[in-house]
Design a protein around this motif. Structure first.
Motif, PDB file in Angstrom:
ATOM      1  N   ALA A   1      -8.290 -15.089   3.932  1.00 31.46           N
ATOM      2  CA  ALA A   1      -7.712 -13.860   4.465  1.00 31.46           C
ATOM      3  C   ALA A   1      -8.707 -12.709   4.368  1.00 31.46           C
ATOM      4  O   ALA A   1      -9.399 -12.558   3.361  1.00 31.46           O
ATOM      5  CB  ALA A   1      -6.444 -13.511   3.692  1.00 31.46           C
ATOM      6  N   PRO A   2      -8.813 -11.893   5.404  1.00 31.55           N
ATOM      7  CA  PRO A   2      -9.683 -10.711   5.335  1.00 31.55           C
ATOM      8  C   PRO A   2      -9.236  -9.763   4.227  1.00 31.55           C
ATOM      9  O   PRO A   2      -8.041  -9.597   3.971  1.00 31.55           O
ATOM     10  CB  PRO A   2      -9.510 -10.062   6.712  1.00 31.55           C
ATOM     11  N   ARG A   3     -10.194  -9.117   3.600  1.00 28.81           N
ATOM     12  CA  ARG A   3      -9.892  -8.154   2.540  1.00 28.81           C
ATOM     13  C   ARG A   3      -9.758  -6.760   3.156  1.00 28.81           C
ATOM     14  O   ARG A   3     -10.655  -6.308   3.882  1.00 28.81           O
ATOM     15  CB  ARG A   3     -10.980  -8.161   1.465  1.00 28.81           C
ATOM     16  N   PHE A   4      -8.676  -6.077   2.847  1.00 26.64           N
ATOM     17  CA  PHE A   4      -8.411  -4.785   3.481  1.00 26.64           C
ATOM     18  C   PHE A   4      -7.943  -3.712   2.510  1.00 26.64           C
ATOM     19  O   PHE A   4      -7.816  -2.551   2.893  1.00 26.64           O
ATOM     20  CB  PHE A   4      -7.354  -4.939   4.583  1.00 26.64           C
ATOM     21  N   LEU A   5      -7.722  -4.054   1.253  1.00 25.96           N
ATOM     22  CA  LEU A   5      -7.093  -3.120   0.329  1.00 25.96           C
ATOM     23  C   LEU A   5      -8.064  -2.121  -0.298  1.00 25.96           C
ATOM     24  O   LEU A   5      -7.627  -1.095  -0.819  1.00 25.96           O
ATOM     25  CB  LEU A   5      -6.375  -3.897  -0.785  1.00 25.96           C
ATOM     26  N   ALA A   6      -9.368  -2.403  -0.270  1.00 20.89           N
ATOM     27  CA  ALA A   6     -10.372  -1.501  -0.865  1.00 20.89           C
ATOM     28  C   ALA A   6      -9.916  -1.007  -2.236  1.00 20.89           C
ATOM     29  O   ALA A   6      -9.726   0.201  -2.447  1.00 20.89           O
ATOM     30  CB  ALA A   6     -10.659  -0.324   0.069  1.00 20.89           C
ATOM     31  N   PRO A   7      -9.740  -1.919  -3.206  1.00 22.37           N
ATOM     32  CA  PRO A   7      -9.137  -1.519  -4.491  1.00 22.37           C
ATOM     33  C   PRO A   7      -9.942  -0.491  -5.271  1.00 22.37           C
ATOM     34  O   PRO A   7      -9.379   0.220  -6.107  1.00 22.37           O
ATOM     35  CB  PRO A   7      -9.044  -2.850  -5.249  1.00 22.37           C
TER      36      PRO A   7
ATOM     37  N   THR B   1       1.269  -4.680   7.349  1.00 19.77           N
ATOM     38  CA  THR B   1       0.574  -3.389   7.393  1.00 19.77           C
ATOM     39  C   THR B   1       1.517  -2.262   7.017  1.00 19.77           C
ATOM     40  O   THR B   1       1.171  -1.375   6.214  1.00 19.77           O
ATOM     41  CB  THR B   1      -0.011  -3.134   8.791  1.00 19.77           C
ATOM     42  N   ARG B   2       2.705  -2.294   7.572  1.00 18.87           N
ATOM     43  CA  ARG B   2       3.679  -1.238   7.265  1.00 18.87           C
ATOM     44  C   ARG B   2       3.993  -1.193   5.769  1.00 18.87           C
ATOM     45  O   ARG B   2       4.062  -0.106   5.168  1.00 18.87           O
ATOM     46  CB  ARG B   2       4.963  -1.475   8.058  1.00 18.87           C
ATOM     47  N   GLN B   3       4.181  -2.347   5.173  1.00 17.38           N
ATOM     48  CA  GLN B   3       4.503  -2.398   3.744  1.00 17.38           C
ATOM     49  C   GLN B   3       3.403  -1.742   2.911  1.00 17.38           C
ATOM     50  O   GLN B   3       3.684  -1.004   1.964  1.00 17.38           O
ATOM     51  CB  GLN B   3       4.718  -3.849   3.317  1.00 17.38           C
ATOM     52  N   HIS B   4       2.156  -2.002   3.278  1.00 22.06           N
ATOM     53  CA  HIS B   4       1.049  -1.449   2.513  1.00 22.06           C
ATOM     54  C   HIS B   4       0.882   0.047   2.759  1.00 22.06           C
ATOM     55  O   HIS B   4       0.546   0.794   1.831  1.00 22.06           O
ATOM     56  CB  HIS B   4      -0.241  -2.203   2.843  1.00 22.06           C
ATOM     57  N   VAL B   5       1.119   0.496   3.978  1.00 21.71           N
ATOM     58  CA  VAL B   5       1.068   1.936   4.254  1.00 21.71           C
ATOM     59  C   VAL B   5       2.131   2.662   3.436  1.00 21.71           C
ATOM     60  O   VAL B   5       1.859   3.691   2.798  1.00 21.71           O
ATOM     61  CB  VAL B   5       1.256   2.208   5.765  1.00 21.71           C
ATOM     62  N   GLU B   6       3.333   2.133   3.427  1.00 25.17           N
ATOM     63  CA  GLU B   6       4.416   2.770   2.681  1.00 25.17           C
ATOM     64  C   GLU B   6       4.178   2.692   1.174  1.00 25.17           C
ATOM     65  O   GLU B   6       4.540   3.619   0.436  1.00 25.17           O
ATOM     66  CB  GLU B   6       5.740   2.128   3.063  1.00 25.17           C
ATOM     67  N   ALA B   7       3.540   1.611   0.726  1.00 30.41           N
ATOM     68  CA  ALA B   7       3.212   1.502  -0.696  1.00 30.41           C
ATOM     69  C   ALA B   7       2.210   2.566  -1.133  1.00 30.41           C
ATOM     70  O   ALA B   7       2.179   2.967  -2.303  1.00 30.41           O
ATOM     71  CB  ALA B   7       2.664   0.114  -1.005  1.00 30.41           C
TER      72      ALA B   7
END
Length: 265
Positions: free
Chosen positions: A6-12, A63-69
């Motif tokens: 899976a591509p990494r997108f969270l930039a922790p 995507t929506r879940q992560h934006v709202e998080a």
């Protein structure tokens, strides 16, 4: 969601600092890949995000879940940027939901490899042209009446728009057109105080790139870059934050920002 790894997108390691506090953004092609990574960082910087996507509802939901998080409001709108009526309708929906628009990120894209120009079918050509350049123009046209001084448009270009790709002649042509569109529109909108820039990625590990490749070709994807690997979406998204925020880019317009893993010279 089927892409493995899976591509990494969270930039922790990225810490938000309010660079986009109170901003309202539309991102096309935001269900996955670069668009998803940008949506997450925009929200981390304080923006509300409208996620536009074609038909990957499951991916858009993530995507929506992560934006709202991240604390941002999010609306998800499915449709095709090739359709001017959809572009106009989507903009109206976002204005109704957020009360306005400050940032447009044109990111939706279509590519399909074709080794010989003679084999490029009409339907393939039209999908590339209408998605990659007509869709960008149509979204910008729909959004512009709502943009004010200090707002911005960011387009996703490509290294193929600078150097070409022999198996992606039509795609390369549209990315070159996006670069020219960016510069031309930046000049046109300068008196209105609206900035227009583009990011030109090198190879990036997103669903777009391996979708029509054989397994062995996918395994080698990105090895010809200067860093010898493809970028992860989270390595691209900070560039979009930089160009979007008046804190960092108030004096930057008409720029094609290369994020290619090296000089490519």
């Amino acid at each position: 969601h089927e892409l493995d790894l899976a591509p990494r997108f969270l930039a922790p390691d990225y810490r938000g600092s309010g660079k986009l506090q109170g901003k309202r953004a539309i991102i096309t092609g935001a269900d996955s890949g670069i668009g998803r990574a940008v949506a997450v960082l925009f929200a981390r910087e304080g923006a509300d995000v409208a996620v536009l996507h074609l038909d990957e509802a499951a991916d858009a939901k993530v995507t929506r879940q992560h934006v709202e998080a991240e604390g941002g409001r999010c609306v998800v709108i499915a449709g095709d940027v090739r359709d001017p009526a959809f572009c106009a309708k989507a903009v109206r929906q976002v204005v109704k939901a957020f009360g306005g628009i400050d940032i447009l990120v044109n990111n939706a894209a279509f590519q399909l490899h074709c080794e010989r120009l003679e084999d490029l079918e009409d339907a393939h050509l039209q999908e590339t042209l209408q998605t990659n350049i007509a869709g960008y123009i149509q979204m910008a046209r729909a959004v512009l009446p709502h943009l004010e001084e200090g707002d911005c448009i960011i387009n996703t270009g490509s290294e193929t728009g600078l150097f070409g790709s022999k198996a992606l002649v039509d795609y390369s042509a549209t990315k070159g057109a996006i670069h020219a569109f960016t510069k031309a529109l930046a000049s046109q909108l300068l008196p209105r105080g609206i900035r227009v820039n583009a990011v030109a990625p090198g190879p990036v590990w997103t669903p777009l790139n391996p979708a029509d490749k054989a397994a062995q070709d996918v395994a080698d994807f990105g090895r010809d870059s200067d860093m010898g690997r493809p970028a992860q979406p989270e390595e691209l998204s900070p560039a979009y934050v930089f160009l979007a925020s008046p804190v960092t880019a108030s004096y930057i317009s008409g720029v094609i920002l290369p994020v290619m893993g090296g000089p490519r010279g």
